[in-house]
Write a protein that holds these residues in place. Structure first.
Motif, PDB file in Angstrom:
ATOM      1  N   UNK A  73      10.810  48.320 -19.362  1.00 38.52           N
ATOM      2  CA  UNK A  73      11.620  49.136 -20.277  1.00 38.52           C
ATOM      3  C   UNK A  73      12.113  50.384 -19.560  1.00 38.52           C
ATOM      4  N   UNK A  74      11.201  51.075 -18.875  1.00 42.06           N
ATOM      5  CA  UNK A  74      11.577  52.297 -18.156  1.00 42.06           C
ATOM      6  C   UNK A  74      12.553  51.986 -17.022  1.00 42.06           C
ATOM      7  N   UNK A  75      12.288  50.911 -16.287  1.00 40.95           N
ATOM      8  CA  UNK A  75      13.164  50.507 -15.184  1.00 40.95           C
ATOM      9  C   UNK A  75      14.570  50.204 -15.693  1.00 40.95           C
ATOM     10  N   UNK A  76      14.649  49.485 -16.814  1.00 41.41           N
ATOM     11  CA  UNK A  76      15.949  49.111 -17.367  1.00 41.41           C
ATOM     12  C   UNK A  76      16.710  50.336 -17.859  1.00 41.41           C
ATOM     13  N   UNK A  77      16.020  51.243 -18.539  1.00 36.61           N
ATOM     14  CA  UNK A  77      16.680  52.459 -19.031  1.00 36.61           C
ATOM     15  C   UNK A  77      17.266  53.259 -17.869  1.00 36.61           C
ATOM     16  N   UNK A  78      16.506  53.378 -16.805  1.00 35.17           N
ATOM     17  CA  UNK A  78      17.009  54.095 -15.621  1.00 35.17           C
ATOM     18  C   UNK A  78      18.243  53.397 -15.044  1.00 35.17           C
ATOM     19  N   UNK A  79      18.202  52.066 -15.045  1.00 31.33           N
ATOM     20  CA  UNK A  79      19.323  51.305 -14.493  1.00 31.33           C
ATOM     21  C   UNK A  79      20.578  51.467 -15.342  1.00 31.33           C
ATOM     22  N   UNK A  80      20.395  51.563 -16.665  1.00 32.98           N
ATOM     23  CA  UNK A  80      21.546  51.789 -17.553  1.00 32.98           C
ATOM     24  C   UNK A  80      22.216  53.110 -17.182  1.00 32.98           C
ATOM     25  N   UNK A  81      21.413  54.157 -17.029  1.00 33.83           N
ATOM     26  CA  UNK A  81      21.952  55.476 -16.691  1.00 33.83           C
ATOM     27  C   UNK A  81      22.676  55.429 -15.340  1.00 33.83           C
ATOM     28  N   UNK A  82      22.024  54.810 -14.350  1.00 35.05           N
ATOM     29  CA  UNK A  82      22.591  54.737 -13.001  1.00 35.05           C
ATOM     30  C   UNK A  82      23.893  53.944 -12.955  1.00 35.05           C
ATOM     31  N   UNK A  83      24.036  52.975 -13.870  1.00 33.35           N
ATOM     32  CA  UNK A  83      25.223  52.102 -13.844  1.00 33.35           C
ATOM     33  C   UNK A  83      26.503  52.823 -14.234  1.00 33.35           C
ATOM     34  N   UNK A  84      26.365  53.956 -14.939  1.00 37.17           N
ATOM     35  CA  UNK A  84      27.554  54.663 -15.406  1.00 37.17           C
ATOM     36  C   UNK A  84      28.299  53.923 -16.501  1.00 37.17           C
ATOM     37  N   UNK A  85      27.587  53.084 -17.246  1.00 37.78           N
ATOM     38  CA  UNK A  85      28.220  52.260 -18.282  1.00 37.78           C
ATOM     39  C   UNK A  85      28.822  53.108 -19.392  1.00 37.78           C
ATOM     40  N   UNK A  86      29.915  52.610 -19.950  1.00 38.70           N
ATOM     41  CA  UNK A  86      30.568  53.264 -21.088  1.00 38.70           C
ATOM     42  C   UNK A  86      29.809  52.982 -22.374  1.00 38.70           C
ATOM     43  N   UNK A  87      29.133  51.824 -22.426  1.00 40.51           N
ATOM     44  CA  UNK A  87      28.376  51.446 -23.615  1.00 40.51           C
ATOM     45  C   UNK A  87      27.241  50.509 -23.212  1.00 40.51           C
ATOM     46  N   UNK A  88      26.206  50.535 -24.021  1.00 42.37           N
ATOM     47  CA  UNK A  88      25.078  49.620 -23.868  1.00 42.37           C
ATOM     48  C   UNK A  88      25.130  48.619 -25.008  1.00 42.37           C
ATOM     49  N   UNK A  89      25.170  47.332 -24.671  1.00 42.99           N
ATOM     50  CA  UNK A  89      25.173  46.271 -25.678  1.00 42.99           C
ATOM     51  C   UNK A  89      23.822  45.562 -25.589  1.00 42.99           C
ATOM     52  N   UNK A  90      23.018  45.686 -26.629  1.00 41.79           N
ATOM     53  CA  UNK A  90      21.718  45.024 -26.666  1.00 41.79           C
ATOM     54  C   UNK A  90      21.809  43.820 -27.588  1.00 41.79           C
ATOM     55  N   UNK A  91      21.182  42.727 -27.176  1.00 40.50           N
ATOM     56  CA  UNK A  91      21.319  41.473 -27.918  1.00 40.50           C
ATOM     57  C   UNK A  91      19.950  40.989 -28.372  1.00 40.50           C
ATOM     58  N   UNK A  92      19.728  41.060 -29.688  1.00 47.96           N
ATOM     59  CA  UNK A  92      18.463  40.618 -30.289  1.00 47.96           C
ATOM     60  C   UNK A  92      17.283  41.281 -29.576  1.00 47.96           C
ATOM     61  N   UNK A  93      16.129  40.598 -29.420  1.00 42.41           N
ATOM     62  CA  UNK A  93      14.942  41.142 -28.725  1.00 42.41           C
ATOM     63  C   UNK A  93      14.747  42.631 -29.009  1.00 42.41           C
ATOM     64  N   UNK A  94      14.655  43.028 -30.283  1.00 39.62           N
ATOM     65  CA  UNK A  94      14.643  44.459 -30.619  1.00 39.62           C
ATOM     66  C   UNK A  94      13.456  45.229 -30.053  1.00 39.62           C
ATOM     67  N   UNK A  95      12.301  44.586 -29.922  1.00 42.68           N
ATOM     68  CA  UNK A  95      11.139  45.316 -29.417  1.00 42.68           C
ATOM     69  C   UNK A  95      11.388  45.848 -28.016  1.00 42.68           C
ATOM     70  N   UNK A  96      12.112  45.106 -27.218  1.00 45.38           N
ATOM     71  CA  UNK A  96      12.466  45.566 -25.871  1.00 45.38           C
ATOM     72  C   UNK A  96      13.747  46.391 -25.909  1.00 45.38           C
TER      73      UNK A  96
END
Length: 383
Positions: A73-96
């Motif tokens: 979870x922490x690794x992925x969150x950091x990667x989202x920030x580093x990617x410079x994405x305009x939006x985060x799209x999460x698909x199902x799997x709400x706990x993660x």
């Protein structure tokens, strides 16, 4: 445009693949980052790590992997920030996914978060919508009655339909060829065995499904069984079923799976989205499911509905029989399957419900993946 997309299991990978295909068609040149499987990979995603690591369900099943999942979870969150994405799209799997979204929002509160698949707050844990509203801005709903629940919690929401209505289906010729290839006669009953796409589900349900099918075979000696599976659990399934008294035909290839669905007379399936795949192919079904004792005890006390099968909910009927928790008994399951094989009225009742479900979910209209893509682009002001 850069987008970050996360899916945690096979059904989410299908949704993600269709969504990405729609966006790629409407807004070419998107730079994709995230986590997904084969279908999302085909649309241009290189997964941060294997999606199968996230395919865990149930309280007792998650606990042994908690520390590893927390690191991911922490690794992925950091990667989202580093990617410079305009939006985060999460698909199902709400706990993660929603834990990742929360961490991301703490660092980038301006980042738009879109969640695909509204949580089933109409079924249990209604407070999830309010918690989700703290980190999610927009929701793509699969079922027509879900938007009001999301909007009441402060999120915008579009009903985009369920991708199952647009998935390719095998023809009658494909079904006949499948039977011929596997030496299944035209009049021989063919059953699908679908114990789930997660390792824990397959391990827990496999033996009971096998016993139910063996009992059915006692009444229908010519019965043949096909077990469609997915890449992440295929080796486990093949090893497990090799020990069954009568090993099923295990199929992993997508074309073979579609042909098997088209050729089948009946299905025994774990609870989940597979019921909609069966409905799309008009395969009469029996649903069975069990979980770890503690997990089942907790969930069963929280349920607000009297059925967990989406076909029953969308059709507003209860024609799909369910054997859940302590009722997941091979003898009762096989008896109901025999009834479906032998009684035309029971089959016709299910068929009518399946027709209505597919109509309500958008069969014959614009593909849901494209509708979802339009919703995302419109929400981001990119339409």
């Amino acid at each position: 445009m850069r987008l970050y997309v996360i899916a945690g299991e096979a059904s989410g990978d299908k949704l993600g693949g269709a969504l990405m295909a729609g966006i790629n068609g409407l807004a070419p040149g998107v730079d994709w980052s995230g986590i997904g499987g084969e279908e999302m990979g085909a649309q241009g995603l290189t997964s941060l790590f294997p999606m199968e690591e996230l395919s865990v369900m149930g309280l007792m099943e998650v606990l042994p992997k908690y520390r590893h999942l927390k690191r991911r979870i922490a690794e992925t969150a950091d990667h989202v920030i580093e990617s410079g994405a305009e939006a985060l799209v999460t698909i199902d799997s709400p706990d993660f996914c929603l834990r990742v979204a929360r961490l991301v929002k703490e660092k980038r509160p301006d980042l738009k978060v879109i969640h695909y698949v509204a949580p089933s707050v109409w079924a249990w844990r209604p407070g999830r919508a309010a918690k989700m509203g703290q980190v999610v801005d927009h929701v793509l709903a699969l079922l027509p009655f879900e938007p009001p629940y999301m909007e009441a919690a402060g999120m915008s929401c579009d009903f985009v339909g369920h991708p199952v209505v647009a998935e390719p289906r095998a023809t009658g010729a494909d079904a006949a060829a499948f039977r011929e290839t596997h030496m299944i006669g035209e009049e021989q009953p063919l059953a699908l065995c679908l114990p789930g796409s997660r390792r824990g589900e397959v391990k827990r349900l496999g033996a009971r499904f096998d016993e139910a099918l063996m009992q059915l075979r006692d009444r229908e000696p010519g019965l043949r069984v096909v077990l469609p599976t997915v890449r992440g659990v295929a080796p486990m399934v093949r090893e497990m079923t090799a020990r069954w008294p009568v090993a099923p035909i295990v199929v992993e290839n997508a074309d073979d799976k579609r042909a098997a669905f088209a050729a089948a007379d009946i299905a025994l399936a774990a609870s989940g989205t597979v019921s909609l795949e069966l409905a799309a192919n008009r395969v009469p079904m029996v649903i069975a499911y069990d979980a770890n004792f503690l997990t089942w005890h907790v969930i069963s006390r929280m349920l607000k509905i009297d059925t967990v099968t989406v076909v029953n909910l969308v059709s507003e009927t209860r024609v799909i029989p369910e054997f859940l928790g302590p009722d997941c008994k091979p003898r009762d399951i096989s008896a109901k399957m025999l009834e479906l094989l032998e009684e035309d009225a029971a089959r016709e009742e299910q068929m009518a419900a399946m027709e209505e479900v597919m109509r309500r979910l958008g069969e014959g209209g614009e593909p849901p993946g494209l509708r979802a893509a339009r919703s995302v682009l419109e929400f981001l002001g990119r339409a």
